[in-house]
Design an enzyme around this catalytic site. Structure first.
Site, PDB file in Angstrom:
ATOM      1  N   ASP A 170     -49.988   2.801 -11.008  1.00 31.86           N
ATOM      2  CA  ASP A 170     -49.514   3.295  -9.705  1.00 31.86           C
ATOM      3  C   ASP A 170     -49.224   4.794  -9.770  1.00 31.86           C
ATOM      4  O   ASP A 170     -49.492   5.539  -8.830  1.00 31.86           O
ATOM      5  CB  ASP A 170     -48.243   2.523  -9.294  1.00 31.86           C
ATOM      6  CG  ASP A 170     -48.511   1.036  -9.173  1.00 31.86           C
ATOM      7  OD1 ASP A 170     -49.581   0.667  -8.653  1.00 31.86           O
ATOM      8  OD2 ASP A 170     -47.663   0.236  -9.621  1.00 31.86           O
ATOM      9  N   HIS A 225     -44.877  -3.856  -8.589  1.00 31.09           N
ATOM     10  CA  HIS A 225     -46.313  -3.578  -8.631  1.00 31.09           C
ATOM     11  C   HIS A 225     -47.072  -4.523  -7.712  1.00 31.09           C
ATOM     12  O   HIS A 225     -47.797  -5.402  -8.159  1.00 31.09           O
ATOM     13  CB  HIS A 225     -46.838  -3.670 -10.074  1.00 31.09           C
ATOM     14  CG  HIS A 225     -48.324  -3.453 -10.164  1.00 31.09           C
ATOM     15  ND1 HIS A 225     -48.908  -2.219  -9.930  1.00 31.09           N
ATOM     16  CD2 HIS A 225     -49.349  -4.308 -10.419  1.00 31.09           C
ATOM     17  CE1 HIS A 225     -50.214  -2.335 -10.045  1.00 31.09           C
ATOM     18  NE2 HIS A 225     -50.514  -3.591 -10.338  1.00 31.09           N
TER      19      HIS A 225
HETATM   20  P1  NAD Z   1     -60.689 -10.562 -16.907  1.00 32.23           P
HETATM   21  O1  NAD Z   1     -60.935 -11.906 -16.340  1.00 32.23           O
HETATM   22  O2  NAD Z   1     -61.843  -9.628 -16.987  1.00 32.23           O
HETATM   23  O3  NAD Z   1     -60.069 -10.691 -18.363  1.00 32.23           O
HETATM   24  C1  NAD Z   1     -59.014 -11.537 -18.652  1.00 32.23           C
HETATM   25  C2  NAD Z   1     -59.166 -12.009 -20.074  1.00 32.23           C
HETATM   26  O4  NAD Z   1     -58.054 -12.852 -20.361  1.00 32.23           O
HETATM   27  C3  NAD Z   1     -60.434 -12.846 -20.311  1.00 32.23           C
HETATM   28  O5  NAD Z   1     -61.164 -12.314 -21.400  1.00 32.23           O
HETATM   29  C4  NAD Z   1     -59.897 -14.241 -20.629  1.00 32.23           C
HETATM   30  O6  NAD Z   1     -60.681 -14.953 -21.560  1.00 32.23           O
HETATM   31  C5  NAD Z   1     -58.529 -13.886 -21.194  1.00 32.23           C
HETATM   32  N1  NAD Z   1     -57.589 -14.987 -21.198  1.00 32.23           N
HETATM   33  C6  NAD Z   1     -57.362 -15.936 -20.262  1.00 32.23           C
HETATM   34  N2  NAD Z   1     -56.421 -16.799 -20.670  1.00 32.23           N
HETATM   35  C7  NAD Z   1     -56.016 -16.375 -21.893  1.00 32.23           C
HETATM   36  C8  NAD Z   1     -55.079 -16.841 -22.828  1.00 32.23           C
HETATM   37  N3  NAD Z   1     -54.341 -17.944 -22.597  1.00 32.23           N
HETATM   38  N4  NAD Z   1     -54.942 -16.163 -23.973  1.00 32.23           N
HETATM   39  C9  NAD Z   1     -55.677 -15.053 -24.244  1.00 32.23           C
HETATM   40  N5  NAD Z   1     -56.597 -14.576 -23.393  1.00 32.23           N
HETATM   41  C10 NAD Z   1     -56.761 -15.233 -22.231  1.00 32.23           C
HETATM   42  O7  NAD Z   1     -59.510  -9.892 -16.060  1.00 32.23           O
HETATM   43  P2  NAD Z   1     -59.045  -8.353 -16.055  1.00 32.23           P
HETATM   44  O8  NAD Z   1     -59.789  -7.617 -15.025  1.00 32.23           O
HETATM   45  O9  NAD Z   1     -59.056  -7.851 -17.446  1.00 32.23           O
HETATM   46  O10 NAD Z   1     -57.531  -8.504 -15.523  1.00 32.23           O
HETATM   47  C11 NAD Z   1     -56.566  -9.157 -16.298  1.00 32.23           C
HETATM   48  C12 NAD Z   1     -55.225  -9.200 -15.579  1.00 32.23           C
HETATM   49  O11 NAD Z   1     -54.697  -7.876 -15.406  1.00 32.23           O
HETATM   50  C13 NAD Z   1     -55.299  -9.779 -14.167  1.00 32.23           C
HETATM   51  O12 NAD Z   1     -54.203 -10.635 -13.968  1.00 32.23           O
HETATM   52  C14 NAD Z   1     -55.187  -8.565 -13.262  1.00 32.23           C
HETATM   53  O13 NAD Z   1     -54.668  -8.871 -12.000  1.00 32.23           O
HETATM   54  C15 NAD Z   1     -54.240  -7.706 -14.067  1.00 32.23           C
HETATM   55  N6  NAD Z   1     -54.234  -6.276 -13.734  1.00 32.23           N
HETATM   56  C16 NAD Z   1     -53.027  -5.639 -13.760  1.00 32.23           C
HETATM   57  C17 NAD Z   1     -52.953  -4.294 -13.479  1.00 32.23           C
HETATM   58  C18 NAD Z   1     -51.634  -3.585 -13.512  1.00 32.23           C
HETATM   59  O14 NAD Z   1     -51.553  -2.463 -13.007  1.00 32.23           O
HETATM   60  N7  NAD Z   1     -50.603  -4.126 -14.109  1.00 32.23           N
HETATM   61  C19 NAD Z   1     -54.127  -3.575 -13.180  1.00 32.23           C
HETATM   62  C20 NAD Z   1     -55.334  -4.255 -13.168  1.00 32.23           C
HETATM   63  C21 NAD Z   1     -55.385  -5.628 -13.442  1.00 32.23           C
HETATM   64  C1  LMR Z   2     -54.226  -2.892  -9.536  1.00 34.96           C
HETATM   65  O1  LMR Z   2     -53.242  -2.318  -9.069  1.00 34.96           O
HETATM   66  O2  LMR Z   2     -55.364  -2.386  -9.517  1.00 34.96           O
HETATM   67  C2  LMR Z   2     -54.055  -4.225 -10.201  1.00 34.96           C
HETATM   68  O3  LMR Z   2     -52.766  -4.724 -10.001  1.00 34.96           O
HETATM   69  C3  LMR Z   2     -55.114  -5.199  -9.887  1.00 34.96           C
HETATM   70  C4  LMR Z   2     -55.086  -5.693  -8.465  1.00 34.96           C
HETATM   71  O4  LMR Z   2     -55.134  -6.904  -8.279  1.00 34.96           O
HETATM   72  O5  LMR Z   2     -55.056  -4.883  -7.541  1.00 34.96           O
END
Ligand code: NAD
Ligand code: LMR
Length: 340
Positions: free
Chosen positions: A173, A200
Site C-alpha cells: 500500500d 489492508h
Molecule cells: P498463488 O496461487 O500464485 O500462490 C499461492 C501458493 O501457495 C501456491 O504455490 C500454493 O501451492 C501455495 N499453498 C497453498 N496452500 C499451501 C499450504 N498449506 N502450505 C504451503 N503452500 C501452500 O497466489 P499468489 O498470487 O502468490 O497470492 C498468495 C496470497 O497473497 C493470496 O492470498 C493473495 O491474496 C495474497 N496477496 C497479499 C498481498 C498483500 O499486500 N499482503 C498482495 C498480493 C497478494
Molecule cells: C493487493 O493489494 O494487491 C493484494 O492484497 C491482492 C489483492 O487481492 O488485491
C-alpha cells in the site's frame, strides 16, 4: 583527530563483523506461487540472508533447485510437502514469510478468500509456533486484516505469542501510494513517502496525504488518488483477468519489508516501516491490530508511532476504516475459537 578516526574505524569494524557473523535463515511458505517465486528470488539476492528455506504444497524443491544456481552465498533448500518437511523448513528461521493461499479473481473482495485461506494460514501458524516460536512472522496471505489475528490466536493458544514478532505485510500500500503520488506530481517515487495506516483492504487502507510532501492535493484529485490507493489491488486483479492478483509488486514489497527487519536485527537504528501489528492505537475501537509507522529493531517491533496530525477528511476515512477493520479482526479471532 587520529583518535577519533581510530574510534570510528573500530566501531565500523565491529558493526561489520557483527553483521557478517549473523546467520539469517529466511523461510518462505508458499514459495512456488505467483508471489513466492519472485519473493524467493529477491531473498536469494539479499546478502543478509545466509539460508533460504522454500516450502510449498507443490513444487518447493524445484523452485529451490532453480534459485540455488544463482551465484550468491546463501544456501537454498526446498522441502517436501510433509509435516516433517514443513518443520525442517521452519526450524532455526529468523524470518518466516507467508504468501501461501489463493488470490482473488475479478469481482471478489479479499474477505471472499477467508474460507480458503483462514485454515491454510492457521495450520502454517501452528507449525511455525511449534518449530520457530521466536521468528518474525510476516503474513502476506489475504485477508491480512483477519489472517494476522488468526496467527495471534494460534500463538496465544500455544503460549508463545510475542506481539513484537507478528507482522501483516502492508508495504504494498505504501509502495503504491508513493508511486501514484509521483505520477501525479512528476517526481521521483523514491522521494515520496506516504504514510498509509489502518488495514489492508478497501476502506481500511487509509493514506495520510496531509502528512506527505503534497498536502496540497485536494478536491476531486485527492478523492481519486485516495480511491486508487485503497483499490490498487483491484486494478491489478481486473487487468490480470482471472489469472490472480499482484505478485511482482508484492514480491518487491515483501522483500523490502524483510530487508528492513534484517537490517534492524543487524543493528541499524531508525528503520521504520508501516505494518499491521498488535497495536494500542485503536484498541478502544475494537481494533487490536492496526497498521501504522513502526520502528523495527532486534526484537521486532521497537516502537509504534502515533498516527500524528490528520485533517477532517482523514478523520472520516479513519472512522470508516475502524468500523470494517474491527469486524475483520473479530472474524479471524472467532474462526480460531470455532476451529482451533
Ligand atoms: P498463488 O496461487 O500464485 O500462490 C499461492 C501458493 O501457495 C501456491 O504455490 C500454493 O501451492 C501455495 N499453498 C497453498 N496452500 C499451501 C499450504 N498449506 N502450505 C504451503 N503452500 C501452500 O497466489 P499468489 O498470487 O502468490 O497470492 C498468495 C496470497 O497473497 C493470496 O492470498 C493473495 O491474496 C495474497 N496477496 C497479499 C498481498 C498483500 O499486500 N499482503 C498482495 C498480493 C497478494
Ligand atoms: C493487493 O493489494 O494487491 C493484494 O492484497 C491482492 C489483492 O487481492 O488485491
Amino acid at each position: 583527530m587520529f583518535a577519533a578516526r581510530q574510534a570510528f574505524n573500530f566501531s565500523q569494524r565491529r558493526a561489520f563483523s557483527a553483521s557478517a557473523r549473523q546467520a539469517s535463515k529466511v523461510t518462505v511458505l508458499g514459495a512456488s506461487g505467483g508471489i513466492g517465486q519472485p519473493l524467493s528470488l529477491l531473498m536469494k539476492l539479499n546478502p543478509r540472508v545466509t539460508e533460504l528455506a522454500l516450502y510449498d504444497i507443490r513444487g518447493g524443491p524445484g523452485v529451490a533447485a532453480d534459485i540455488s544456481h544463482i551465484n550468491t552465498k546463501s544456501k537454498v533448500k526446498g522441502y517436501d510437502p510433509t509435516p516433517s518437511g514443513l518443520r525442517e523448513a521452519l526450524t532455526g528461521a529468523e524470518i518466516v514469510l507467508i504468501p501461501a493461499g489463493v488470490p482473488r479473481k475479478p469481482g471478489m473482495t479479499r474477505d471472499d478468500l477467508f474460507n480458503t485461506n483462514a485454515s491454510i494460514v492457521r495450520d502454517l501458524a501452528k507449525a511455525a509456533a511449534d518449530a520457530c516460536p521466536d521468528a518474525n512472522l510476516l503474513v502476506i496471505s489475504n485477508p491480512v486484516n483477519s489472517t494476522v489475528p488468526i496467527c495471534a490466536e494460534i500463538y496465544k493458544s500455544k503460549g508463545v505469542y510475542n506481539p513484537k514478532r507478528l507482522f501483516g505485510v502492508t508495504t504494498l500500500d505504501v509502495v503504491r501510494a508513493s508511486r501514484f503520488v509521483s505520477e501525479i506530481k512528476g517526481t521521483d517515487p523514491a522521494d515520496e513517502q506516504v504514510t498509509v495506516v489502518g488495514g489492508h483492504s478497501g476502506v481500511t487502507i487509509v493514506p495520510l496525504l496531509s502528512q506527505s510532501n503534497h498536502p496540497d492535493i485536494a478536491g476531486e484529485q485527492r478523492d481519486e488518488l485516495v480511491n486508487r490507493i485503497q483499490f490498487g489491488g483491484d486494478e491489478v486483479v481486473k487487468a490480470k483477468d482471472g489469472a490472480g492478483s499482484a505478485t511482482l509488486s508484492m514480491a518487491m514489497a515483501g522483500a523490502r519489508f524483510a530487508e528492513s527487519l534484517l537490517k534492524a536485527a543487524q543493528g541499524t537504528k531508525g528503520v521504520i516501516e508501516p505494518t499491521f501489528v498488535d497495536s494500542p492505537l485503536y484498541k478502544d475501537k475494537n481494533c487490536d491490530f492496526f497498521a501504522s509507522r513502526v520502528e523495527l529493531g532486534p526484537n521486532g517491533v521497537e516502537k509504534i508511532h502515533e498516527i500524528g496530525k490528520v485533517n477532517l477528511y482523514e478523520e472520516k476515512l479513519l472512522d470508516a476504516c475502524v468500523t470494517d477493520l474491527a469486524k475483520n479482526i473479530r472474524k479471524g479471532v472467532d474462526f480460531v475459537q470455532a476451529n482451533p
